[in-house]
Motif scaffolding. Structure first.
Motif, PDB file in Angstrom:
ATOM      1  N   HIS A 162       0.873  -1.175   0.000  1.00 34.10           N
ATOM      2  CA  HIS A 162       0.000   0.000   0.000  1.00 34.10           C
ATOM      3  C   HIS A 162       0.908   1.222   0.000  1.00 34.10           C
ATOM      4  N   VAL A 163       0.902   1.954  -1.070  1.00 42.44           N
ATOM      5  CA  VAL A 163       1.774   3.119  -1.179  1.00 42.44           C
ATOM      6  C   VAL A 163       1.152   4.280  -0.390  1.00 42.44           C
ATOM      7  N   GLY A 164       1.905   4.798   0.558  1.00 47.66           N
ATOM      8  CA  GLY A 164       1.437   5.956   1.327  1.00 47.66           C
ATOM      9  C   GLY A 164       0.487   5.603   2.455  1.00 47.66           C
ATOM     10  N   GLU A 165       0.216   4.314   2.653  1.00 48.07           N
ATOM     11  CA  GLU A 165      -0.727   3.900   3.700  1.00 48.07           C
ATOM     12  C   GLU A 165      -0.060   2.858   4.606  1.00 48.07           C
ATOM     13  N   ASP A 166      -0.062   3.130   5.905  1.00 43.85           N
ATOM     14  CA  ASP A 166       0.415   2.143   6.867  1.00 43.85           C
ATOM     15  C   ASP A 166      -0.725   1.187   7.201  1.00 43.85           C
ATOM     16  N   LYS A 167      -0.348  -0.021   7.552  1.00 40.04           N
ATOM     17  CA  LYS A 167      -1.358  -1.065   7.800  1.00 40.04           C
ATOM     18  C   LYS A 167      -0.898  -1.945   8.943  1.00 40.04           C
ATOM     19  N   PHE A 168      -1.860  -2.484   9.664  1.00 40.64           N
ATOM     20  CA  PHE A 168      -1.519  -3.607  10.539  1.00 40.64           C
ATOM     21  C   PHE A 168      -2.620  -4.640  10.540  1.00 40.64           C
ATOM     22  N   TYR A 169      -2.182  -5.876  10.811  1.00 43.29           N
ATOM     23  CA  TYR A 169      -3.090  -6.976  11.106  1.00 43.29           C
ATOM     24  C   TYR A 169      -3.014  -7.238  12.610  1.00 43.29           C
TER      25      TYR A 169
END
Lengths: 113, 113
Positions: B52-59
């Protein structure tokens, strides 16, 4: 294990804790986009009603149970309940149960970053 | 219960599910700042490596266990493990366990909003 593993993988259980006085807070991951951490409340502890202007927030109850306010809604919630507190809406939580209340807390964008 | 309660409180267990073919996805809450939802993988299902470009994510693993990649790190993780995938870093997950894998997924800022 290498250094990167500790940057990307967090055993939330290992970070939970409780403290007399101020509620226990532990940041797990943070960027400009969001803050991810734990808030842990001993029985009887509370986070007083407050707002985050321009920042959305949610609690996820990981362990224990609490009594939450979001806007004009008040509700008990236990493990597995996600509590969504949109920007500028007053919210609070009190640990009204007998056990430690462990909350995953996410705020986006990250406050004071 | 009133309408606002359904807007602010989500029993994540009640929304979990599994589907053959595409992995099961359910949005719980969304704003410009972040997307909060569930991804559920049947045994053997996977989410292929992506960024995801420009977006942080977590599971956050809610139930079951999975095998995760973040960047060059590969690891098994079970309930209570949070997997942080910073913007532009390749990540993937496969359900290598016998049970449904239930993941809370948060992306900030919200994709395609």
């Amino acid at each position: 294990m290498n250094n990167h593993e500790e940057t990307f993988f967090f055993d939330t259980h290992a970070y939970a804790g409780g403290e007399e006085g101020e509620i226990f807070k532990k940041t797990l991951a943070q960027s400009e986009n969001m803050l991810v951490g734990l808030n842990c409340l001993l029985p009887g502890q509370m986070q007083a009603v407050h707002v985050h202007v321009g920042e959305d927030k949610f609690y996820l109850v990981m362990e224990g149970r609490g009594y939450f306010q979001v806007g004009d809604v008040f509700r008990n919630a236990g493990a597995g309940t996600l509590v969504w507190a949109p920007a500028s809406l007053p919210h609070s939580v009190v640990n009204n149960g007998p056990d430690l209340l462990v909350l995953l807390v996410v705020i986006a964008p990250s406050p004071g970053y």
